[in-house]
Design an enzyme around this catalytic site. Structure first.
Site, PDB file in Angstrom:
ATOM      1  N   LYS A   1      22.128  40.044  60.192  1.00  0.00           N
ATOM      2  CA  LYS A   1      22.178  41.008  59.125  1.00  0.00           C
ATOM      3  C   LYS A   1      21.298  42.449  59.480  1.00  0.00           C
ATOM      4  CE  LYS A   1      18.690  39.966  55.831  1.00  0.00           C
ATOM      5  NZ  LYS A   1      17.588  40.795  56.238  1.00  0.00           N
TER       6      LYS A   1
ATOM      7  N   ALA B   1      18.738  42.388  63.345  1.00  0.00           N
ATOM      8  CA  ALA B   1      18.671  42.911  64.657  1.00  0.00           C
ATOM      9  C   ALA B   1      18.712  41.526  65.494  1.00  0.00           C
ATOM     10  CB  ALA B   1      17.482  43.668  65.063  1.00  0.00           C
ATOM     11  N   TYR B   2      19.353  41.293  66.711  1.00  0.00           N
ATOM     12  CA  TYR B   2      19.194  40.330  67.218  1.00  0.00           C
ATOM     13  C   TYR B   2      17.674  40.083  67.749  1.00  0.00           C
ATOM     14  CZ  TYR B   2      24.246  40.800  67.025  1.00  0.00           C
ATOM     15  OH  TYR B   2      25.552  40.670  66.651  1.00  0.00           O
TER      16      TYR B   2
ATOM     17  N   ALA C   1      25.376  36.822  55.721  1.00  0.00           N
ATOM     18  CA  ALA C   1      25.940  35.736  55.433  1.00  0.00           C
ATOM     19  C   ALA C   1      25.564  35.062  54.234  1.00  0.00           C
ATOM     20  CB  ALA C   1      25.917  34.414  56.489  1.00  0.00           C
TER      21      ALA C   1
ATOM     22  N   HIS D   1      -7.936  25.570  93.602  1.00  0.00           N
ATOM     23  CA  HIS D   1      -9.296  26.169  93.309  1.00  0.00           C
ATOM     24  C   HIS D   1      -9.140  27.678  93.873  1.00  0.00           C
ATOM     25  CE1 HIS D   1     -13.597  26.719  93.261  1.00  0.00           C
ATOM     26  NE2 HIS D   1     -13.532  27.458  94.119  1.00  0.00           N
TER      27      HIS D   1
HETATM   28  C1  LIG Z   1       2.939  40.076  63.900  1.00  0.00           C
HETATM   29  C2  LIG Z   1       3.627  38.833  64.007  1.00  0.00           C
HETATM   30  C3  LIG Z   1       3.527  38.013  65.518  1.00  0.00           C
HETATM   31  C4  LIG Z   1       3.679  36.613  65.707  1.00  0.00           C
HETATM   32  N1  LIG Z   1       3.509  36.331  66.874  1.00  0.00           N
HETATM   33  C5  LIG Z   1       3.927  34.984  67.080  1.00  0.00           C
HETATM   34  C6  LIG Z   1       3.680  34.332  68.329  1.00  0.00           C
HETATM   35  O1  LIG Z   1       3.025  34.974  69.052  1.00  0.00           O
HETATM   36  N2  LIG Z   1       4.098  33.118  68.683  1.00  0.00           N
HETATM   37  C7  LIG Z   1       4.886  32.550  67.838  1.00  0.00           C
HETATM   38  O2  LIG Z   1       5.194  31.255  67.914  1.00  0.00           O
HETATM   39  N3  LIG Z   1       5.205  32.938  66.544  1.00  0.00           N
HETATM   40  C8  LIG Z   1       4.790  34.228  66.233  1.00  0.00           C
HETATM   41  N4  LIG Z   1       5.141  34.827  65.074  1.00  0.00           N
HETATM   42  C9  LIG Z   1       6.065  33.921  64.363  1.00  0.00           C
HETATM   43  C10 LIG Z   1       7.393  34.134  64.742  1.00  0.00           C
HETATM   44  O3  LIG Z   1       7.958  35.459  64.705  1.00  0.00           O
HETATM   45  C11 LIG Z   1       8.330  33.245  63.848  1.00  0.00           C
HETATM   46  O4  LIG Z   1       7.912  31.925  63.830  1.00  0.00           O
HETATM   47  C12 LIG Z   1       9.977  33.185  64.256  1.00  0.00           C
HETATM   48  O5  LIG Z   1      10.610  34.476  64.451  1.00  0.00           O
HETATM   49  C13 LIG Z   1      10.668  32.485  63.430  1.00  0.00           C
HETATM   50  O6  LIG Z   1      12.031  32.354  63.886  1.00  0.00           O
HETATM   51  P1  LIG Z   1      13.374  32.257  63.122  1.00  0.00           P
HETATM   52  O7  LIG Z   1      14.321  32.087  63.923  1.00  0.00           O
HETATM   53  O8  LIG Z   1      13.094  30.943  62.219  1.00  0.00           O
HETATM   54  O9  LIG Z   1      13.241  33.516  61.950  1.00  0.00           O
HETATM   55  P2  LIG Z   1      13.281  34.831  62.247  1.00  0.00           P
HETATM   56  O10 LIG Z   1      12.836  35.337  63.493  1.00  0.00           O
HETATM   57  O11 LIG Z   1      12.374  35.699  61.139  1.00  0.00           O
HETATM   58  O12 LIG Z   1      14.757  35.413  61.999  1.00  0.00           O
HETATM   59  C14 LIG Z   1      15.375  35.350  61.256  1.00  0.00           C
HETATM   60  C15 LIG Z   1      16.800  36.146  61.099  1.00  0.00           C
HETATM   61  O13 LIG Z   1      17.823  36.056  59.981  1.00  0.00           O
HETATM   62  C16 LIG Z   1      18.265  37.075  59.480  1.00  0.00           C
HETATM   63  N5  LIG Z   1      18.752  36.856  58.155  1.00  0.00           N
HETATM   64  C17 LIG Z   1      18.076  36.549  57.076  1.00  0.00           C
HETATM   65  N6  LIG Z   1      19.014  36.183  56.111  1.00  0.00           N
HETATM   66  C18 LIG Z   1      20.196  36.358  56.756  1.00  0.00           C
HETATM   67  C19 LIG Z   1      21.352  36.535  56.280  1.00  0.00           C
HETATM   68  N7  LIG Z   1      21.625  35.859  55.017  1.00  0.00           N
HETATM   69  N8  LIG Z   1      22.607  36.632  56.954  1.00  0.00           N
HETATM   70  C20 LIG Z   1      22.102  36.902  58.148  1.00  0.00           C
HETATM   71  N9  LIG Z   1      21.197  37.069  58.726  1.00  0.00           N
HETATM   72  C21 LIG Z   1      20.253  36.797  57.915  1.00  0.00           C
HETATM   73  C22 LIG Z   1      17.080  38.166  59.614  1.00  0.00           C
HETATM   74  O14 LIG Z   1      17.439  39.417  59.660  1.00  0.00           O
HETATM   75  C23 LIG Z   1      16.128  37.724  60.797  1.00  0.00           C
HETATM   76  O15 LIG Z   1      16.693  38.649  61.904  1.00  0.00           O
HETATM   77  C24 LIG Z   1       4.941  36.088  64.717  1.00  0.00           C
HETATM   78  C25 LIG Z   1       5.012  36.691  63.650  1.00  0.00           C
HETATM   79  C26 LIG Z   1       4.598  38.043  63.498  1.00  0.00           C
HETATM   80  C27 LIG Z   1       5.157  38.800  62.076  1.00  0.00           C
HETATM   81  C1  LIG Z   2     -11.754  35.046 102.336  1.00  0.00           C
HETATM   82  C2  LIG Z   2     -11.447  33.393 102.078  1.00  0.00           C
HETATM   83  C3  LIG Z   2     -10.898  33.366 101.083  1.00  0.00           C
HETATM   84  C4  LIG Z   2     -10.361  32.086 100.478  1.00  0.00           C
HETATM   85  N1  LIG Z   2      -9.567  31.893  99.563  1.00  0.00           N
HETATM   86  C5  LIG Z   2      -9.476  30.492  99.052  1.00  0.00           C
HETATM   87  C6  LIG Z   2      -8.833  30.274  97.675  1.00  0.00           C
HETATM   88  O1  LIG Z   2      -8.730  30.932  97.048  1.00  0.00           O
HETATM   89  N2  LIG Z   2      -8.615  28.827  97.548  1.00  0.00           N
HETATM   90  C7  LIG Z   2      -8.709  27.755  98.255  1.00  0.00           C
HETATM   91  O2  LIG Z   2      -8.656  26.608  98.136  1.00  0.00           O
HETATM   92  N3  LIG Z   2      -9.331  28.136  99.689  1.00  0.00           N
HETATM   93  C8  LIG Z   2      -9.779  29.281 100.017  1.00  0.00           C
HETATM   94  N4  LIG Z   2     -10.671  29.580 101.239  1.00  0.00           N
HETATM   95  C9  LIG Z   2     -10.711  28.443 102.115  1.00  0.00           C
HETATM   96  C10 LIG Z   2     -12.021  27.870 101.443  1.00  0.00           C
HETATM   97  O3  LIG Z   2     -13.099  28.598 101.778  1.00  0.00           O
HETATM   98  C11 LIG Z   2     -12.255  26.651 102.306  1.00  0.00           C
HETATM   99  O4  LIG Z   2     -11.016  25.397 102.515  1.00  0.00           O
HETATM  100  C12 LIG Z   2     -13.338  25.552 101.997  1.00  0.00           C
HETATM  101  O5  LIG Z   2     -14.476  26.489 101.796  1.00  0.00           O
HETATM  102  C13 LIG Z   2     -13.552  24.423 102.814  1.00  0.00           C
HETATM  103  O6  LIG Z   2     -14.605  23.777 102.370  1.00  0.00           O
HETATM  104  P1  LIG Z   2     -15.516  22.699 103.284  1.00  0.00           P
HETATM  105  O7  LIG Z   2     -16.591  22.230 102.105  1.00  0.00           O
HETATM  106  O8  LIG Z   2     -14.901  21.906 103.883  1.00  0.00           O
HETATM  107  O9  LIG Z   2     -16.400  23.790 104.127  1.00  0.00           O
HETATM  108  P2  LIG Z   2     -17.143  25.204 103.803  1.00  0.00           P
HETATM  109  O10 LIG Z   2     -17.096  25.907 102.614  1.00  0.00           O
HETATM  110  O11 LIG Z   2     -16.970  25.950 105.210  1.00  0.00           O
HETATM  111  O12 LIG Z   2     -18.774  24.669 104.017  1.00  0.00           O
HETATM  112  C14 LIG Z   2     -19.425  24.114 105.148  1.00  0.00           C
HETATM  113  C15 LIG Z   2     -20.821  24.285 105.230  1.00  0.00           C
HETATM  114  O13 LIG Z   2     -21.417  23.436 106.135  1.00  0.00           O
HETATM  115  C16 LIG Z   2     -22.486  24.004 106.417  1.00  0.00           C
HETATM  116  N5  LIG Z   2     -22.653  23.468 107.964  1.00  0.00           N
HETATM  117  C17 LIG Z   2     -22.095  23.764 109.051  1.00  0.00           C
HETATM  118  N6  LIG Z   2     -22.590  23.001 109.962  1.00  0.00           N
HETATM  119  C18 LIG Z   2     -23.640  22.330 109.518  1.00  0.00           C
HETATM  120  C19 LIG Z   2     -24.728  21.550 110.026  1.00  0.00           C
HETATM  121  N7  LIG Z   2     -24.777  21.159 111.411  1.00  0.00           N
HETATM  122  N8  LIG Z   2     -25.740  21.206 109.390  1.00  0.00           N
HETATM  123  C20 LIG Z   2     -25.949  21.563 107.825  1.00  0.00           C
HETATM  124  N9  LIG Z   2     -24.992  22.365 107.302  1.00  0.00           N
HETATM  125  C21 LIG Z   2     -23.756  22.735 108.159  1.00  0.00           C
HETATM  126  C22 LIG Z   2     -22.226  25.789 106.635  1.00  0.00           C
HETATM  127  O14 LIG Z   2     -23.234  26.605 106.650  1.00  0.00           O
HETATM  128  C23 LIG Z   2     -21.233  25.709 105.241  1.00  0.00           C
HETATM  129  O15 LIG Z   2     -21.907  26.051 104.291  1.00  0.00           O
HETATM  130  C24 LIG Z   2     -10.865  30.929 101.506  1.00  0.00           C
HETATM  131  C25 LIG Z   2     -11.411  31.174 102.670  1.00  0.00           C
HETATM  132  C26 LIG Z   2     -11.829  32.491 102.972  1.00  0.00           C
HETATM  133  C27 LIG Z   2     -12.538  32.778 104.038  1.00  0.00           C
END
Ligand SMILES: Cc1cc2nc3c(=O)[nH]c(=O)nc-3n(C[C@H](O)[C@H](O)[C@H](O)COP(=O)(O)OP(=O)(O)OC[C@H]3O[C@@H](n4cnc5c(N)ncnc54)[C@H](O)[C@@H]3O)c2cc1C
Ligand SMILES: Cc1cc2nc3c(=O)[nH]c(=O)nc-3n(C[C@H](O)[C@H](O)[C@H](O)COP(=O)(O)OP(=O)(O)OC[C@H]3O[C@@H](n4cnc5c(N)ncnc54)[C@H](O)[C@@H]3O)c2cc1C
Lengths: 474, 60, 474
Positions: free
Chosen positions: A40, A42-43, A118, A450
């Site tokens: 009735k 809005a979708y 409805a 990580h």
């Molecule tokens: C501000 C706000 C934030 C929210 N945030 C979240 C969220 O983050 N996560 C979440 O899960 N839920 C959230 N909710 C709740 C969520 O909106 C409801 O749980 C959800 O909309 C329920 O869905 P529904 O299909 O049961 O009913 P509704 O979405 O209310 O839809 C019912 C529809 O039926 C229509 N209708 C009614 N009577 C008739 C009729 N006789 N004939 C034809 N059409 C009719 C209405 O016009 C309406 O469009 C929020 C609600 C509000 C108000």
């Molecule tokens: C810029 C950058 C971004 C990255 N981003 C990610 C990411 O987002 N996600 C991810 O999974 N991986 C990432 N990596 C890879 C990640 O850093 C490595 O896979 C991880 O550090 C490996 O761990 P490790 O313990 O094997 O070795 P390392 O972390 O290299 O540690 C080895 C340590 O051994 C020490 N060491 C060496 N020889 C000796 C010794 N003889 N005696 C004592 N100490 C010694 C060193 O000083 C060092 O501290 C990134 C790497 C770089 C460079």
């Protein structure tokens, strides 16, 4: 269009096109059922038009504006200006894209779309009443119906949503200008999400809550980081007070509240947002004519096949009861469609994830420790704080923790609670773990990339087993 | 198969095993699980269906 | 301190305190082994000090600065100023907090920490050589050793990391000022992550890559959105060219490259960053004295218990070969410690997740479709584009997709590839799914919170099954 009554027939009549109804209709179409979806307004329903999507869009935008202005710590100096009408316009664009998508998807899956309200004529017939005078109504005969009429905000006596300074969440998400000050009645998830949005945009926000905490229903330690951050944003809280009335005063309004002892307080503001909960919509469709019953709270009771007391009429989503969440509505919609198509589907999920998009976010799924005990399990709990997570520190957001609740003897996961960065996304893995019947060992043994926040999930599982690497094990 | 209710309480079995149980008319709560900590697998469900002599127990 | 030789004994000697070594040491401590961890430079190794963590911190900060200045679409107007030294200072603070944490955790788990370079004297003895003259060396006798000496950047002939304008990734992450212009040699993940950082901070970036695409080794359609975004940031690409030399010119330098036909090109810049890969560190510890063998690429070959050819000496992390990733190092470290403690542990993971923190991010785990075919599976693929995700649109980042690869007859998940917002986090759920032996149906049936990016994972699984709701099914 012919003025007068036309009559058509359909296998499945879906009433309401929210995330419950439109998903049910699309799924029914995929299963080769002949399906008609009536809406009735809005979708996309509440969720896409006035709820989930608009609120999350405004949260993103207000976060960005706020963070950019508060990143001196990172060596970033900026003083962002916000044009509220443009921000709301961007949000509207997102909504349009999604609701347009819903319409297209429904059609592509063979769903017949009808605009109108409805109402049941009897158990097998409904009238579709078109808005705007002069248009006649249509009658649709159906084999099965799915009621998905959703919910609407509860109005507090004395606060009429028709009055200009009184806002419901929908109106609050469509303002032209950032209000200077705002009283929010209700510290539930909608109130708290919007409190964050406006505080970050510069509004002076006061939150009044009848109960004694933010996010009532959530465990204390989950709500605490949200309250702390809100207070850093200068949001003012008043607990144990109920809003009683408002009146104009100067160029704004005064909102009056009363506590249990009858003490009255007054808060001046530009506007007042009332967000105290939502109630099912069952008065738009003459349920009685079909013999469908409601319970004392107005919800339509359903079984594990989403069936009402009338076997061929299903009810899904907010109108079918708690938890009122979009993804529950969609799940119920899928199941209803599949049951109608004769598939062995049922609402057999073990746990429902939920998220609150406050700052920080909250994500929960399944049982809390207390609930696990009540259910007769012997819970063990594992926890990992985000301030020990490399990834969290590199994002500049390291408040909060991941907690996992499991059954100690078997190791099976029962629930999880997360408060912190991306909690809404991190909860997904734990939802899958619970559905799969995974054990703590399964989660702990799985390599996690990580540096990611998801490592905290693995470490919480390890912590429950007594051998986390990056936190001390009790 | 006859409609089985999903019942109350936690079930430790993957969604695919739970669905199979409904398909075969097996009450999953009655299935003895052979997985870790007694997790119910699809194989467990099939075996239960077979030993109960359900009509389409061998069905894919 | 006594000058001269002191001799101590330990159950487990861990050489190198990166994410391989420190995790191995902590885990060994938890298992009540007497463990000594030797580090010659900084606790946390490459990853925490010069790699994963610093790069991700700079990515966060440069993203924020960039986004804030480019959010007119959302009605946000800002012109952020960046103080590079403060940004780098913030990054250093994050690093310090984490490396301090590692030291504390090691001690709390009973790990004996030693500063110095360890070199094998024989199969059961190592000398710890302290830096700084005058200090004597210590001898440590061990029952087991774990070699975790990591890797270092490969130097390209003609580009000496000792020369001022030639940077390795570590030096690039510690600059005082944003360079006006930068040539980056190598379009692998490190080169591309840093290209994004500098381009977003305003540097004029040119990337030179010998092969013919960005992120060689990743599937084309995963790399494409990264290249597209990079080009929007005005990063200039030159493929099929190898850097051959550089020279000073004016107040900057000229970098010369050569393609296969010998055609020479010249690029002017302030500095040149060389990021063409990393090589194992095996020359710091007199491996020969212990009889530990290396392969032709210099890596130490190990078995599924992380053992080298010498049974009581393990090797883990980058020095033990590809994939050179921090989380693989940590996993190997855990397994090595547990094997030494007599536990039935092994490197039995089914899939290793990996992430690239470019814009957009990439997350992968397990097999690609082509790999699945090679392995004899009958792969089916499901895909979901982020521009159909409500959550993605509300974040303003909707490029990319989730793809799931499964075995069609059994439904078992084999792999997943994600490019898009939070790909690094979203991949976690799919990693767990693969480890658990989940099927497409399991992932599709699991309720995912609305609105979240993780819904795209569910929809990709549904798409593989032919019944996604929010995208068309082929
Ligand atoms: C501000 C706000 C934030 C929210 N945030 C979240 C969220 O983050 N996560 C979440 O899960 N839920 C959230 N909710 C709740 C969520 O909106 C409801 O749980 C959800 O909309 C329920 O869905 P529904 O299909 O049961 O009913 P509704 O979405 O209310 O839809 C019912 C529809 O039926 C229509 N209708 C009614 N009577 C008739 C009729 N006789 N004939 C034809 N059409 C009719 C209405 O016009 C309406 O469009 C929020 C609600 C509000 C108000
Ligand atoms: C810029 C950058 C971004 C990255 N981003 C990610 C990411 O987002 N996600 C991810 O999974 N991986 C990432 N990596 C890879 C990640 O850093 C490595 O896979 C991880 O550090 C490996 O761990 P490790 O313990 O094997 O070795 P390392 O972390 O290299 O540690 C080895 C340590 O051994 C020490 N060491 C060496 N020889 C000796 C010794 N003889 N005696 C004592 N100490 C010694 C060193 O000083 C060092 O501290 C990134 C790497 C770089 C460079």
């Amino acid at each position: 269009m012919v003025v007068g009554d036309i009559s058509t027939g359909t296998d499945v009549l879906v009433i309401g096109a929210g995330p419950g109804g439109y998903v049910a209709a699309i799924r029914a179409g995929q299963l080769d059922l002949d399906v008609t979806l009536v809406e009735k307004d809005a979708y996309g329903g509440t969720c896409l038009n006035y709820g989930c999507i608009p609120s999350k869009a405004m949260i993103t935008a207000s976060d960005l504006a706020h963070e950019a202005g508060h990143a001196e710590e990172m060596g970033i100096y900026a003083d962002p200006e916000v044009e509220m009408d443009e921000m709301v316009g961007w949000k509207d664009g997102v909504v349009d894209q999604l609701t347009g998508g819903v319409e297209k998807l429904a059609k592509a899956n063979g769903v017949e779309l009808m605009e109108g309200r409805a109402e049941f004529a009897d158990e097998k017939k409904a009238r579709i009443v078109h808005s705007g005078g002069g248009q006649g109504s249509e009658t649709v005969e159906f084999e099965h119906a799915i009621v998905s009429t959703g919910s609407r905000p509860i109005q507090v006596p004395g606060f009429d949503f028709g009055d200009d300074p009184v806002l419901d969440s929908r109106q609050a998400l469509a303002l032209d200008e950032v209000p200077e000050s705002l009283v929010i009645v209700g510290a539930g998830y909608i109130g708290m999400e919007l409190a964050g949005v406006f505080a970050k945009l510069g509004t002076d926000v006061t939150v009044v809550e009848m109960l004694d905490s933010v996010l009532p229903g959530y465990e204390d330690d989950l709500a605490r980081p949200v309250k702390k951050k809100a207070e850093e944003l200068d949001i003012d809280f008043h607990f144990g007070e109920a809003a009683s009335e408002w009146e104009e005063s100067g160029d704004g309004i005064t909102v009056r509240t009363e506590d249990e002892e009858g003490t009255v307080s007054e808060f001046g503001a530009e506007k007042v947002l009332v967000a105290v909960g939502r109630e099912p919509v069952t008065d738009t469709l003459e349920l009685d004519n079909a013999g469908v019953e409601t319970d004392e709270d107005g919800f339509i009771p359903t079984d594990d096949r989403a069936r009402t007391n009338v076997e061929h009429i299903h009810a899904i989503g907010d109108v079918a009861g708690e938890p009122m969440l979009a993804h529950v509505a969609s799940k119920e919609g899928q199941v209803a469609a599949e049951v109608i198509a004769g598939e062995p589907s049922a609402l057999d999920y073990q746990a429902v994830p939920a998220a609150v998009f406050t700052d920080p976010e909250i994500g929960t799924v399944g049982m809390t420790e207390a609930e696990a005990e009540e259910e007769g399990f012997e819970p063990v709990v594992g926890k990992f704080p985000f301030n020990a997570s490399g990834r969290a520190l590199t994002t500049g957001h390291a408040d909060g923790f991941v907690r996992i609740v499991a059954d100690e003897p078997s190791g099976f996961l029962l629930g999880a609670q997360i408060v912190g960065p991306e909690a809404s996304e991190l909860i997904a893995e734990l939802g899958l773990a619970i559905e799969m019947g995974a054990t703590l060992e399964d989660v702990a043994a799985t390599i996690h990339t990580h540096p990611t926040l998801s490592e905290a999930v693995m470490e919480a599982a390890e912590n429950a087993l007594g051998h986390a690497i990056h936190t001390l094990n009790r | 198969a006859e409609e089985v209710s999903t019942g109350e309480g936690r079930v430790f079995a993957a969604p695919s095993a739970r669905r199979l149980a409904r398909e075969l008319g097996v009450d999953i709560a009655s299935v003895e699980g052979s997985g870790p900590s007694g997790r119910v697998t699809e194989r467990d469900v099939r075996q239960t269906a077979e030993s109960a002599g359900t009509d389409d127990a061998s069905g894919e």
